[in-house]
Design an enzyme around this catalytic site. Structure first.
Site, short mmCIF file in Angstrom:
data_model
loop_
_atom_site.label_atom_id
_atom_site.label_comp_id
_atom_site.label_asym_id
_atom_site.label_seq_id
_atom_site.Cartn_x
_atom_site.Cartn_y
_atom_site.Cartn_z
N HIS A 152 4.64 5.22 11.79
CA HIS A 152 4.24 5.20 10.37
C HIS A 152 3.30 6.40 10.22
O HIS A 152 2.08 6.26 10.15
CB HIS A 152 3.52 3.88 10.09
CG HIS A 152 3.32 3.58 8.65
ND1 HIS A 152 3.56 4.48 7.65
CD2 HIS A 152 2.88 2.44 8.04
CE1 HIS A 152 3.29 3.90 6.48
NE2 HIS A 152 2.87 2.67 6.69
N LYS B 54 26.16 -4.35 0.21
CA LYS B 54 27.62 -4.48 0.37
C LYS B 54 28.05 -4.03 1.76
O LYS B 54 29.22 -4.04 2.10
CB LYS B 54 28.35 -3.61 -0.66
CG LYS B 54 28.04 -3.93 -2.10
CD LYS B 54 28.75 -2.91 -3.01
CE LYS B 54 28.29 -3.04 -4.45
NZ LYS B 54 28.77 -1.91 -5.27
N ARG C 135 0.82 -1.21 0.00
CA ARG C 135 0.00 0.00 0.00
C ARG C 135 0.85 1.27 0.00
O ARG C 135 0.66 2.17 -0.82
CB ARG C 135 -0.91 0.03 1.24
CG ARG C 135 -2.17 -0.78 1.10
CD ARG C 135 -2.56 -1.40 2.41
NE ARG C 135 -1.64 -2.50 2.68
CZ ARG C 135 -1.86 -3.75 2.28
NH1 ARG C 135 -2.94 -4.04 1.63
NH2 ARG C 135 -0.97 -4.70 2.50
N THR C 136 1.80 1.34 0.93
CA THR C 136 2.57 2.58 1.09
C THR C 136 3.37 2.88 -0.18
O THR C 136 3.35 3.99 -0.70
CB THR C 136 3.49 2.45 2.32
OG1 THR C 136 2.70 2.04 3.43
CG2 THR C 136 4.18 3.75 2.65
N ARG D 127 11.43 3.82 4.01
CA ARG D 127 10.92 2.77 4.93
C ARG D 127 12.11 1.92 5.33
O ARG D 127 12.85 1.43 4.46
CB ARG D 127 9.85 1.91 4.25
CG ARG D 127 9.54 0.67 5.09
CD ARG D 127 8.33 -0.09 4.62
NE ARG D 127 7.12 0.61 4.94
CZ ARG D 127 5.91 0.05 4.92
NH1 ARG D 127 5.78 -1.22 4.60
NH2 ARG D 127 4.84 0.74 5.22
C1 NCD Z 1 1.56 -1.35 8.09
C2 NCD Z 1 3.07 -1.20 8.33
O1 NCD Z 1 3.86 -1.38 7.42
O2 NCD Z 1 3.40 -0.85 9.45
N1 NCD Z 1 1.27 -1.56 6.73
C3 NCD Z 1 0.90 -0.48 5.97
O3 NCD Z 1 1.75 0.31 5.60
N2 NCD Z 1 -0.39 -0.29 5.69
C4 NCD Z 1 0.95 -2.39 8.96
C5 NCD Z 1 1.46 -3.81 8.83
O4 NCD Z 1 2.33 -4.10 8.03
O5 NCD Z 1 0.95 -4.63 9.57
#
Ligand code: NCD
Length: 320
Positions: free
Chosen positions: A142, A89, A59-60, A111
């Site tokens: 997040h 590396k 999703r992100t 991320r």
């Molecule tokens: C979440 C995350 O990555 O923290 N996912 C997301 O971005 N919607 C929640 C999860 O992975 O459980």
């Protein structure tokens, strides 16, 4: 009101959030027509978003990519930093960010599996005047998911001041809960219930924060108890066990034994208020039966859909 970096939700001003939320439906509406899409595409023309993902994402990653492209930006995607970059590396995150920021993208979306990585990266990128967005740092935060979650609540329930919220599942390693709780407390939520096995119970920093704000909270490891306590609550926010953030194999095995206890099905939904909404940041694995999807209170797919216009509004706020 503009924001430069997005690292943790404590830093957001309620006024800034309210302004951002006014922009989201306008963006969503523009996405519905060809003329609207044309207008949007001109907004951030000639800007470049660079993403660096050190952890899996559906999703992100996709909604950031689409958000930028719908605003006319170019995107440089690094989907598998571990596998394909010099990080494989042994290069440090700090050096990687320094190098990427020197190429002067207009924004970096990061991320990373380490808690605190986004704050460390932001120290470096801001020296080079490149804004940074935290797209999830280990079990830290997040923040853009937090905005999406708050927007979903705001859209469905409205009166943020009177909300009562139940959070369940993995509250220890899940970063979305932390981002959301810090946001909700800015709008005066009077009461929280936390439901999780002891090993995954809500972290001390969140409890301290609620105590400092004089906000009532209760916790239990029993789903039945939470359903009793939360019969009149407005929001049920469920989460997955973050196995990838739990390094210890023994701990993983112990948690695997209890995680099914928090499975929600239509029988559980009957015990929730008819006005409540059920949320989940997704992906769901062992938490919510697909039978629940038909219930009008199930908002998790609507929630993920808001990811696109919320992230577009955020990019517009930061970069236009
Ligand atoms: C979440 C995350 O990555 O923290 N996912 C997301 O971005 N919607 C929640 C999860 O992975 O459980």
């Amino acid at each position: 009101m503009k924001i430069r970096n997005v690292v943790r939700t404590q830093d957001f001003e309620p006024k800034w959030i309210t302004e951002l939320f006014k922009m989201v439906p306008r963006v969503a509406e523009a996405l519905e027509s060809a003329a609207g899409k044309d207008r949007l595409r001109k907004r951030l023309e000639n800007k470049i978003m660079l993403t660096a993902f050190f952890q899996q994402s559906t999703r992100t990653r996709n909604s950031f990519d689409l958000a930028a492209k719908r605003l006319g930006m170019d995107v440089v995607n690094n989907d598998d930093m571990e596998g394909i970059s010099s990080v494989g590396k042994g290069e440090s995150l700090e050096d990687t960010i320094r190098v990427l920021a020197e190429y002067r993208p207009d924004v970096i979306v990061l991320r990373h599996f380490e808690t605190g990585s986004a704050a460390a990266a932001m120290k470096i990128s801001s020296q080079l005047r490149v804004p940074l967005i935290n797209a999830g740092d280990g079990k830290g935060q997040h923040p853009t998911q937090g905005l999406i979650d708050l927007y979903t609540i705001h859209k469905n329930i409205g009166l943020l001041q009177n909300l009562k919220v139940v959070l369940g599942g993995d509250l220890r390693y899940g970063r979305t809960c932390r981002s959301l709780v810090y946001l909700l407390t800015k709008f005066g939520v009077p009461e929280f219930i936390f439901v999780a096995p002891e090993r995954l119970s809500v972290s001390p920093d969140i409890k301290d924060h609620l105590n400092t704000c004089n906000i009532q909270w209760r916790e239990t490891d029993s789903l039945q108890k939470a359903l009793e306590w939360g019969a009149e609550f407005n929001v049920w926010y469920w989460t997955r066990v973050q196995t990838e953030n739990i390094k210890d194999k023994k701990e993983q095995a112990l948690i695997a034994r209890v995680e099914h206890k928090y499975w929600l099905d239509t029988e559980h939904l009957k015990k929730m208020s008819p006005q409540a909404i059920l949320m989940h940041p997704l992906p769901r694995i062992h938490e919510i039966s697909t039978e629940c999807d038909k219930d009008p209170r199930a908002k998790y797919f609507e929630q993920s859909k808001h990811g696109l216009p919320v992230r577009m509004a955020l990019l517009l706020n930061m970069l236009s």
